[in-house]
Write an enzyme that holds these catalytic residues in place. Structure first.
Site, short mmCIF file in Angstrom:
data_model
loop_
_atom_site.label_atom_id
_atom_site.label_comp_id
_atom_site.label_asym_id
_atom_site.label_seq_id
_atom_site.Cartn_x
_atom_site.Cartn_y
_atom_site.Cartn_z
N ASP A 147 -18.78 -10.73 -11.54
CA ASP A 147 -18.13 -9.55 -12.09
C ASP A 147 -16.63 -9.83 -12.08
OD1 ASP A 147 -17.73 -6.73 -12.78
OD2 ASP A 147 -17.05 -6.52 -10.72
N ASP B 32 -13.58 -7.02 -12.44
CA ASP B 32 -12.74 -6.01 -11.78
C ASP B 32 -13.26 -5.70 -10.38
OD1 ASP B 32 -10.86 -5.32 -13.96
OD2 ASP B 32 -12.69 -4.72 -14.99
#
Length: 225
Positions: free
Chosen positions: A11, A13
């Site tokens: 991922d 953020d």
């Protein structure tokens, strides 16, 4: 028995980039501009989920009748507010070193984010990601985002690896739920604001503080050649 090579899908953020709170404040600014009051902590709990689920959350928590025009305006306002804060983005401790180590070790990796490229680009630039070399998957490229598995399935396909030999690394329950649905193992990081117990309940089989901590323990999750 043949050795199973491991690949990693990250991922973005809150996992590689310290950007969760910039997103929260950008969403709050966008909502305020439309006269919609929502506490920052409620927004934080939804960062990383798909736009559709975010919409459902808004309906449930505000009781408003939210149409597509309003959603389009909110998305545009959020993107603009986030861009203004992009100069404050920082790589989380160990992010660059972890990615460099995987590259040097010949271990496949990529990034899959529920953000669209318009908001992901500044963070990718901070990390020094060469989009010609790294097959980043964004929300623009899949039908459904997290907690649906599409992002991670697409990432594994582009890497040319079996999803069941892939480790998904994320900071939120939406990452771990999507990884479970994709049939991948998931590792949780605490640097996005979720607690270890939440990540483990959602399916993370290991939890570390941040990318630097993961790098120290990479052998525990099969990160070796």
């Amino acid at each position: 028995m043949a050795h199973m090579d491991t690949a990693f899908v990250f991922d973005l953020d809150g996992t590689l980039i310290d950007s969760v709170y910039q997103h929260v404040l950008a969403w709050q600014e966008a909502l305020d501009a439309e006269g919609i009051e929502l506490s920052a902590w409620r927004i934080h709990r939804k960062i990383g989920m798909s736009g559709g689920l975010f919409t459902n959350m808004l309906v449930r928590e505000t009781g408003l009748d939210i149409d597509q025009d309003l959603l389009d305006r909110l998305r545009a306002r959020h993107a603009e507010a986030y861009r203004r804060q992009s100069g404050r983005l920082r790589a989380l401790p160990g992010s660059r070193e972890l990615l460099a180590h995987l590259t040097d070790s010949g271990i496949p990796w990529t990034i899959a984010t529920s953000g669209r490229m318009e908001t992901a680009a500044p963070a990718l630039e901070v990390l020094g990601i060469d989009l010609e070399k790294i097959k980043v998957v964004t929300r623009d490229q899949v039908k459904y985002a997290k907690p649906d598995p599409d992002l991670f399935l697409t990432a594994a396909e582009r890497l040319g690896v079996d999803i069941q030999s892939t480790i998904v690394v994320g900071d939120s329950i939406w990452d771990t739920l999507a990884a479970q649905r994709a049939r991948a193992l998931s590792v949780g990081l605490l640097c996005g604001g979720y607690g270890a117990d939440e990540l483990q309940r959602a399916g993370a089989f290991r939890v570390y503080e941040d990318p630097a901590d993961l790098l120290k323990h990479l052998d525990e999750v099969g990160g070796r050649r």
